[in-house]
Design an enzyme around this catalytic site. Structure first.
Site, short mmCIF file in Angstrom:
data_model
loop_
_atom_site.label_atom_id
_atom_site.label_comp_id
_atom_site.label_asym_id
_atom_site.label_seq_id
_atom_site.Cartn_x
_atom_site.Cartn_y
_atom_site.Cartn_z
N LYS A 119 36.91 48.39 38.09
CA LYS A 119 36.17 48.10 39.55
C LYS A 119 37.57 48.71 40.31
O LYS A 119 37.39 49.28 41.23
CB LYS A 119 35.83 47.01 39.85
CG LYS A 119 34.42 46.54 39.00
CD LYS A 119 34.13 45.81 40.17
CE LYS A 119 34.74 44.22 39.65
NZ LYS A 119 33.14 43.09 39.85
N GLU A 189 37.72 38.84 40.03
CA GLU A 189 38.61 39.69 40.48
C GLU A 189 38.27 39.74 41.61
O GLU A 189 38.11 40.28 42.61
CB GLU A 189 38.16 40.73 39.57
CG GLU A 189 38.72 41.38 38.49
CD GLU A 189 38.21 41.64 36.93
OE1 GLU A 189 37.92 43.09 37.59
OE2 GLU A 189 37.77 41.69 36.17
N HIS A 193 39.84 39.77 46.04
CA HIS A 193 39.08 40.97 47.38
C HIS A 193 39.66 40.02 48.67
O HIS A 193 39.65 40.44 50.12
CB HIS A 193 38.48 41.45 47.27
CG HIS A 193 38.63 42.83 45.19
ND1 HIS A 193 38.58 43.62 46.26
CD2 HIS A 193 37.91 42.71 45.04
CE1 HIS A 193 38.63 44.77 45.04
NE2 HIS A 193 37.76 43.98 44.26
P1 NAD Z 1 34.19 37.13 31.73
O1 NAD Z 1 35.29 36.81 32.34
O2 NAD Z 1 32.63 36.77 31.00
O3 NAD Z 1 34.38 37.36 29.42
C1 NAD Z 1 36.19 38.61 29.58
C2 NAD Z 1 36.49 38.35 28.05
O4 NAD Z 1 37.26 39.35 27.71
C3 NAD Z 1 36.27 36.81 27.33
O5 NAD Z 1 35.01 37.14 26.36
C4 NAD Z 1 37.50 36.97 27.22
O6 NAD Z 1 37.55 35.70 26.25
C5 NAD Z 1 37.07 37.82 26.91
N1 NAD Z 1 39.24 38.60 26.86
C6 NAD Z 1 40.23 37.99 27.88
N2 NAD Z 1 41.09 38.73 27.00
C7 NAD Z 1 41.66 39.27 25.90
C8 NAD Z 1 41.79 39.11 25.03
N3 NAD Z 1 43.43 39.73 25.33
N4 NAD Z 1 41.06 39.93 23.73
C9 NAD Z 1 40.11 39.62 23.39
N5 NAD Z 1 39.60 39.49 24.32
C10 NAD Z 1 39.56 39.00 25.68
O7 NAD Z 1 34.10 38.99 31.94
P2 NAD Z 1 33.10 39.22 32.44
O8 NAD Z 1 33.01 38.34 33.95
O9 NAD Z 1 31.85 39.86 31.76
O10 NAD Z 1 33.64 40.77 33.26
C11 NAD Z 1 34.11 41.63 32.45
C12 NAD Z 1 34.78 43.17 32.75
O11 NAD Z 1 33.20 43.39 33.96
C13 NAD Z 1 35.53 42.32 34.62
O12 NAD Z 1 36.43 43.50 34.62
C14 NAD Z 1 34.33 43.24 35.89
O13 NAD Z 1 35.21 43.29 36.95
C15 NAD Z 1 33.78 43.77 35.29
N6 NAD Z 1 33.00 43.88 35.43
C16 NAD Z 1 32.60 45.21 36.38
C17 NAD Z 1 30.88 45.15 37.31
C18 NAD Z 1 30.78 46.97 38.10
O14 NAD Z 1 29.42 47.16 38.30
N7 NAD Z 1 31.68 47.86 38.17
C19 NAD Z 1 30.27 44.15 37.50
C20 NAD Z 1 30.62 42.93 36.78
C21 NAD Z 1 31.69 42.74 36.11
#
Ligand code: NAD
Length: 327
Positions: A119, A189, A193
């Site tokens: 993002k 995240e 902001h």
């Molecule tokens: P979350 O916190 O629910 O899950 C993150 C996962 O990553 C967890 O399973 C965690 O254990 C794992 N993780 C963290 N560090 C790690 C490592 N070093 N090795 C392996 N696994 C690791 O996250 P989420 O809410 O599902 O969001 C994921 C991403 O998606 C975020 O960066 C968020 O900004 C992005 N996102 C984008 C949009 C969009 O419209 N572009 C919308 C929502 C979320």
């Protein structure tokens, strides 16, 4: 066509949604997934039910075909040519994290395709610096392929075609989730902001501190002028000249699955015959954040595979190619 063998990095809110959606697809098969404490791999395809029922703080290391490890990403990189496509659903905290993970794949000589839902503008800029390494390995990376940037940004490219001059692109999103901890990275995240917060401050907040902040706002985060990569991705393809023409804001409700406001993308421009007008792209209120992020991310992953098959390598934004539809 052989099924694409997919690895998902991250098994949080979006990683789990990806697993569920992949289980409905004929053209893709989820064979590997990891989180911060474990990793699972099965060449025939992972059992999605065991992933879906994990609650926050559980790990995929505990499911059938899972094992505990603190370097699940390294385990997936080691699978090498057993993986065709990677969907990155990791936290983008700090900005350098996902670029650093991509560099590990490059260094290992991995040749395959990637998509993510990155993002932040700065993070996407760092990703574009990896173009040469990805090209050398004959890999394709499509960046910023979630909802915003992603679905709404690509819609802006289509909308721009009616105009000879674009004045502005205005994205306003609404997301409702019942529990903040199902999407911890997304919420942290978003907090980054808010006025007075930074990426670093949000990253180091404890879960209790996040809950205290959400208690003060009745679970809502109202965000304006977010540093969102929709700006750099639209500038890259000529929709806007200046990044300041793109504005992104949103409302996140962490206490109700109902969307607090409708998500829209409005592009305003001037036509060849001097008329000012706006095109509006409106997401259905029933569609969740997960539906609007994972659908495009997988559609772009299929496009990335198509590009690799056509000898077009490197890193590109979600505005540069249309996503395909995964059957
Ligand atoms: P979350 O916190 O629910 O899950 C993150 C996962 O990553 C967890 O399973 C965690 O254990 C794992 N993780 C963290 N560090 C790690 C490592 N070093 N090795 C392996 N696994 C690791 O996250 P989420 O809410 O599902 O969001 C994921 C991403 O998606 C975020 O960066 C968020 O900004 C992005 N996102 C984008 C949009 C969009 O419209 N572009 C919308 C929502 C979320």
């Amino acid at each position: 066509m052989n099924k694409m063998r997919i690895a998902v990095l991250g098994a949080g809110g979006l990683g789990k949604a990806a697993a569920q959606i992949l289980s409905m697809k004929e053209e893709m098969n989820l064979v590997a997934i990891c989180d911060s404490r474990g990793f699972a791999y099965c060449p025939e395809g992972l059992v999605v039910e065991s992933i879906s029922k994990l609650v926050p703080n559980d790990t995929v290391g505990d499911i059938v075909d899972g094992e505990m490890t603190t370097d699940g990403i390294g385990e997936i990189i080691a699978l090498g040519d057993k993986i065709d496509g990677v969907f990155v659903a990791l936290p983008n905290l700090p900005n350098e994290f996902i670029p650093g993970v991509t560099q590990r794949f490059i260094k290992a000589g991995y040749s395959g395709v990637f998509s993510d839902a990155l993002k932040r503008t700065r993070a996407v800029e760092l990703m574009f610096e990896l173009n040469e390494g990805l090209k050398k390995n004959k890999s394709v990376y499509l960046v910023g392929c979630g909802a915003t940037p992603g679905l709404l940004t690509a819609a802006a490219v289509i909308a721009a075609q009616s105009f000879v001059k674009i004045e502005n692109v205005d994205i306003g999103w609404g997301v409702g989730i019942s529990n903040w901890d199902a999407y911890k990275a997304t919420i942290r995240e978003d907090i980054a902001h808010l006025p007075g917060y930074t990426v670093e401050k949000a990253r180091t907040m404890t879960d209790v501190e996040v809950e205290e902040l959400l208690d003060q706002t009745e679970g809502k985060l109202i965000l304006h002028e977010m540093e969102h990569a929709d700006d750099v991705l639209l500038q890259r393809v000529g929709v806007v000249e200046s990044r300041s023409q793109v504005k992104v804001g949103g409302v996140m409700d962490t206490r109700s699955a109902k969307k607090p406001v409708t998500t829209t993308m409005t592009l305003t421009g001037i036509t060849y015959d001097g008329k000012r007008s706006s095109h509006k792209f409106i997401l259905g209120d029933e569609t969740t954040m997960a539906a609007n992020v994972i659908g495009p991310a997988l559609g772009y992953l299929k496009r990335a595979q198509w590009m690799k098959e056509h000898g077009l390598y490197g890193i590109y934004g979600s505005t540069e190619f249309m996503p395909m539809v995964v059957r």
